[in-house]
Design a protein around this motif. Sequence first.
Motif, PDB file in Angstrom:
ATOM      1  N   ARG A 261      15.172   3.715  -7.573  1.00  0.00           N
ATOM      2  CA  ARG A 261      15.748   4.170  -6.305  1.00  0.00           C
ATOM      3  C   ARG A 261      17.129   3.529  -6.294  1.00  0.00           C
TER       4      ARG A 261
ATOM      5  N   ASP B 155       2.952  11.974  -2.988  1.00  0.00           N
ATOM      6  CA  ASP B 155       2.782  12.160  -1.536  1.00  0.00           C
ATOM      7  C   ASP B 155       2.551  13.615  -1.124  1.00  0.00           C
TER       8      ASP B 155
ATOM      9  N   GLY C 171       1.191   7.487   0.437  1.00  0.00           N
ATOM     10  CA  GLY C 171       1.592   8.745   1.074  1.00  0.00           C
ATOM     11  C   GLY C 171       2.836   8.597   1.922  1.00  0.00           C
TER      12      GLY C 171
ATOM     13  N   GLU D  89      -1.403   5.067   4.575  1.00  0.00           N
ATOM     14  CA  GLU D  89      -0.539   3.885   4.811  1.00  0.00           C
ATOM     15  C   GLU D  89       0.478   4.116   5.924  1.00  0.00           C
TER      16      GLU D  89
ATOM     17  N   TYR E  76      -0.511   0.986  -5.827  1.00  0.00           N
ATOM     18  CA  TYR E  76       0.160   1.581  -6.986  1.00  0.00           C
ATOM     19  C   TYR E  76      -0.783   2.152  -8.036  1.00  0.00           C
TER      20      TYR E  76
ATOM     21  N   ARG F 247      -0.370   5.725  -8.625  1.00  0.00           N
ATOM     22  CA  ARG F 247       0.831   6.281  -9.247  1.00  0.00           C
ATOM     23  C   ARG F 247       0.706   6.416 -10.764  1.00  0.00           C
TER      24      ARG F 247
END
Length: 320
Positions: A72, A127, A170, A222, A250, A253
């Motif tokens: 990110r 998500d 999510g 969450e 995680y 993921r």
Amino acid sequence: MRKFALLTSGGDAPGMNAAIRSVTRSLLFYENEVIGIRRGYEGLLDEDFLPMSRSSVGGILLHGGTILKTARSPQFMCEEGINKAVENLKKYDIDGLVVIGGDGTFRGAEELHNRGVSVIGIPATIDNDIFGTDATIGFDTACNTALECISKLRDTASSHERMFIVEVMGRDSGFLALETGVACGAEYVVLPEKDFNINDLCDKVNISKLKGKTHSIVVLAEGAMSANELRDILKKNNCVYTPKVVVLGYLQRGGVPTCFDTVLASKLGVNAVTLLLADKSGLMVGIDGGKVVSMPMELARSNTKKLNKDMLTLIDILSI
Ligand code: F6P
């Protein structure tokens, strides 16, 4: 020969590698040069570029994560960063870009598109919160991972006659929690999109215990609250159980992508390339009722995907 680049950005999602393979191989199939950008927009700023060949994407189809790495990048999301990214694309004579990721990734892509860069988006996030596509790459795998974990928890919940609160990811949306909740036979789901009513939840588990159920699973998104908060609320409200808390985090993921995610990624990758080679830009590819579709990324981002509320009714009916 034209030159195109691709990157993955934001949270990783199982199936991203299948999308990388699909984009790379279809670009090569049509005799283009392909550059992989490592670490998302961060790598675009740092010129972290990798020439891609047919074999660079060999053997990755069923691997979780992303071989291009992801990040990110706050540095990118400012005027200076975006302009530098455009400059770098020009410097390397890159004719267009495919971005693979979620909402934040598309926000960045739109900025590039608005500055004249040809860019196509492929939705990949566990998500599933992207408008304009029934499914995002990674969602199905994440649901299956959560399901496998919850089925193990149910064994111990049943043996010890306990209640478990299972918190799933999510971000601000409840797609993962709702889908998982239906699939695992949860007694209740708590979602950001649904007003939370503690009496409703307590009644549900208390009554089900009176009826002879000896354990209970609550799936919590969450984005609604934390599992510890929910446990404390239940304690204060004299729930018949003292709940145990599990945060899947995680785990959701990673892992081998499901057949659904692998096929979805393969389809979306090829279609993204078709659009790019037809000189389209600013579009996101998606799936609608089994068909590949596309829509402006701006439209996808400015609309909120709605939960299928019928799924909540399913939980009510099936968890008696
Ligand atoms: O968007 C995917 C996601 O896994 C969300 O479900 C979660 O809230 C978030 O990313 C976590 O982000 P990070 O990897 O930055 O901790």
